[in-house]
Enzyme design. Structure first.
Site, PDB file in Angstrom:
ATOM      1  N   ASP A 114     -23.089  -1.106 -34.177  1.00 51.33           N
ATOM      2  CA  ASP A 114     -22.745  -2.351 -33.496  1.00 51.33           C
ATOM      3  C   ASP A 114     -23.461  -3.562 -34.087  1.00 51.33           C
ATOM      4  O   ASP A 114     -24.634  -3.482 -34.469  1.00 51.33           O
ATOM      5  CB  ASP A 114     -23.116  -2.206 -32.011  1.00 51.33           C
ATOM      6  CG  ASP A 114     -22.505  -3.271 -31.137  1.00 51.33           C
ATOM      7  OD1 ASP A 114     -21.390  -3.719 -31.430  1.00 51.33           O
ATOM      8  OD2 ASP A 114     -23.141  -3.642 -30.138  1.00 51.33           O
ATOM      9  N   HIS A 115     -22.760  -4.688 -34.130  1.00 53.25           N
ATOM     10  CA  HIS A 115     -23.319  -5.980 -34.558  1.00 53.25           C
ATOM     11  C   HIS A 115     -24.045  -5.878 -35.897  1.00 53.25           C
ATOM     12  O   HIS A 115     -25.194  -6.300 -36.038  1.00 53.25           O
ATOM     13  CB  HIS A 115     -24.254  -6.543 -33.487  1.00 53.25           C
ATOM     14  CG  HIS A 115     -23.526  -7.208 -32.365  1.00 53.25           C
ATOM     15  ND1 HIS A 115     -22.891  -8.415 -32.503  1.00 53.25           N
ATOM     16  CD2 HIS A 115     -23.303  -6.815 -31.084  1.00 53.25           C
ATOM     17  CE1 HIS A 115     -22.326  -8.750 -31.361  1.00 53.25           C
ATOM     18  NE2 HIS A 115     -22.550  -7.786 -30.481  1.00 53.25           N
ATOM     19  N   ASP A 137     -20.387  -8.132 -37.859  1.00 50.94           N
ATOM     20  CA  ASP A 137     -20.619  -9.387 -37.141  1.00 50.94           C
ATOM     21  C   ASP A 137     -20.911 -10.529 -38.107  1.00 50.94           C
ATOM     22  O   ASP A 137     -22.048 -10.720 -38.539  1.00 50.94           O
ATOM     23  CB  ASP A 137     -21.775  -9.209 -36.160  1.00 50.94           C
ATOM     24  CG  ASP A 137     -21.996 -10.426 -35.277  1.00 50.94           C
ATOM     25  OD1 ASP A 137     -21.251 -11.411 -35.437  1.00 50.94           O
ATOM     26  OD2 ASP A 137     -22.908 -10.387 -34.436  1.00 50.94           O
ATOM     27  N   HIS A 143     -24.245 -12.033 -24.065  1.00 50.72           N
ATOM     28  CA  HIS A 143     -25.161 -10.905 -24.203  1.00 50.72           C
ATOM     29  C   HIS A 143     -26.426 -11.116 -23.370  1.00 50.72           C
ATOM     30  O   HIS A 143     -26.801 -12.252 -23.064  1.00 50.72           O
ATOM     31  CB  HIS A 143     -25.569 -10.735 -25.667  1.00 50.72           C
ATOM     32  CG  HIS A 143     -24.450 -10.348 -26.579  1.00 50.72           C
ATOM     33  ND1 HIS A 143     -23.797 -11.241 -27.383  1.00 50.72           N
ATOM     34  CD2 HIS A 143     -23.864  -9.148 -26.801  1.00 50.72           C
ATOM     35  CE1 HIS A 143     -22.863 -10.620 -28.082  1.00 50.72           C
ATOM     36  NE2 HIS A 143     -22.878  -9.348 -27.737  1.00 50.72           N
ATOM     37  N   HIS A 154     -17.657  -8.016 -25.140  1.00 51.16           N
ATOM     38  CA  HIS A 154     -19.106  -7.898 -25.293  1.00 51.16           C
ATOM     39  C   HIS A 154     -19.779  -8.613 -24.121  1.00 51.16           C
ATOM     40  O   HIS A 154     -19.168  -9.419 -23.432  1.00 51.16           O
ATOM     41  CB  HIS A 154     -19.555  -8.530 -26.609  1.00 51.16           C
ATOM     42  CG  HIS A 154     -19.217  -7.729 -27.822  1.00 51.16           C
ATOM     43  ND1 HIS A 154     -20.116  -7.491 -28.836  1.00 51.16           N
ATOM     44  CD2 HIS A 154     -18.075  -7.104 -28.198  1.00 51.16           C
ATOM     45  CE1 HIS A 154     -19.550  -6.772 -29.777  1.00 51.16           C
ATOM     46  NE2 HIS A 154     -18.303  -6.525 -29.409  1.00 51.16           N
ATOM     47  N   VAL A 158     -21.559  -2.289 -23.102  1.00 54.50           N
ATOM     48  CA  VAL A 158     -22.594  -2.430 -22.087  1.00 54.50           C
ATOM     49  C   VAL A 158     -23.944  -2.046 -22.694  1.00 54.50           C
ATOM     50  O   VAL A 158     -24.060  -0.986 -23.316  1.00 54.50           O
ATOM     51  CB  VAL A 158     -22.314  -1.532 -20.865  1.00 54.50           C
ATOM     52  CG1 VAL A 158     -23.419  -1.679 -19.822  1.00 54.50           C
ATOM     53  CG2 VAL A 158     -20.955  -1.841 -20.254  1.00 54.50           C
ATOM     54  N   THR A 193     -27.420  -4.197 -21.605  1.00 58.28           N
ATOM     55  CA  THR A 193     -28.486  -4.678 -20.728  1.00 58.28           C
ATOM     56  C   THR A 193     -28.501  -3.974 -19.381  1.00 58.28           C
ATOM     57  O   THR A 193     -29.578  -3.725 -18.815  1.00 58.28           O
ATOM     58  CB  THR A 193     -28.351  -6.198 -20.536  1.00 58.28           C
ATOM     59  OG1 THR A 193     -28.430  -6.839 -21.819  1.00 58.28           O
ATOM     60  CG2 THR A 193     -29.447  -6.743 -19.642  1.00 58.28           C
TER      61      THR A 193
END
Length: 295
Positions: A84-85, A106, A183, A211, A234, A236
């Protein structure tokens, strides 16, 4: 059960007008909690490792990836791994050998033309490796401690026409869209632009990804899935659940020193949150993406 691919899970969710939940993992407790929660809900799930998580693990992808692959292969539900990212070209190229079937590249921080060029190069390489690739257009704020963008700031929302051209020119398999989430939100106060989401869904031939979902209330998530969101990220929310549980445990047991005690409590709290979120998304026991007889 053998390791699933993100592409097949998202494709099945899209066909069922549902969404697959994708949870960011940092520790082995995260891995185990996400799989336990998904098994409890009898639903498929995506384990996500972000570039930030790799940085936290001393810049080494393989230790956490190997643990995630091993746990996924023993799960009673389909589990896929997603990187991810990713901004680092070096990290991107480690993904296939580490068990990842997909990557979110990203380049959204860059001006449109540079984002497009970088993403097209990444997509060409990823497809050559048999990998599914997600990109981002618009800016989903709040990452790396940055404040969320104002709703009316340039680039704060994904433009449907621009997004259609971006997808066509890059060849990406899915697009993360900026529709009002951010985020790292610890309060569930984000208000999504559902009208924009409907226009994006109508304009784009690829699945849409949300996101910053931890900051979106349950009814907002339900409406987002109904309007075309097919993958919900998901992170946090799991960290918050774990932290609350550990704080409460240590407050009640100030003498505790055995980390298994408080990490176990934190892991259980995360597993419950995983099952809850999957239930909200409608990806539980009635979903056609879930196995018929999970063991």
């Amino acid at each position: 059960m053998s390791l699933a691919t993100t592409g097949e899970l998202v494709t099945r969710a899209a066909a069922a007008h549902s969404a697959v939940a994708a949870f960011n993992i940092i520790t082995l407790e995260h891995v185990e909690a996400v799989i336990a929660g998904a098994e409890s809900a009898a639903a498929p799930v995506v384990l996500q490792v972000s570039e930030n998580a790799v940085r936290f693990r001393y810049g080494r992808l393989l230790p956490l990836a190997r643990a995630a692959v091993t746990a996924a292969e023993r799960a009673a539900v389909p589990v896929a791994l997603h990187l991810d990212h990713v901004q680092s070209d070096e990290l991107l190229r480690q993904a296939p050998g580490a068990g990842f079937s997909s990557v979110m590249f990203d380049a959204a921080r860059l001006p449109y033309a540079e984002n497009l060029a970088a993403t097209r190069t990444a997509a060409d390489w990823a497809h050559g490796q048999g990998m599914w690739i997600e990109a981002e257009l618009g800016e989903i704020g709040g990452k790396d401690g940055r404040a969320p963008l104002d709703a009316h700031a340039p680039g704060a929302r994904t433009d449907p026409g621009e997004a259609r051209a971006f997808v066509a020119d890059t060849g990406v398999d899915a697009l993360a869209v900026a529709v009002g989430s951010a985020h790292a939100m610890t309060r569930r106060t984000a208000t999504l632009d559902h009208g924009l989401l409907e226009r994006l869904s109508a304009a784009l031939p690829v699945p849409l990804v949300l996101h910053g979902s931890s900051g979106v209330p349950d009814d907002g998530l339900v409406r987002a899935v109904a309007r075309g969101i097919t993958k919900v990220n998901v992170g946090t929310a799991l960290n918050a659940a774990m932290t609350r549980a550990i704080r409460d445990f240590l407050a009640a047991h100030p003498e505790a020193v055995d980390s298994r005690k408080y990490l176990g409590v934190g892991r259980e709290a995360m597993a419950r949150e995983v099952a809850r979120i999957i239930g909200v998304l409608g990806a539980g026991r009635s979903s056609p993406t879930a196995p018929a007889n999970p063991s």
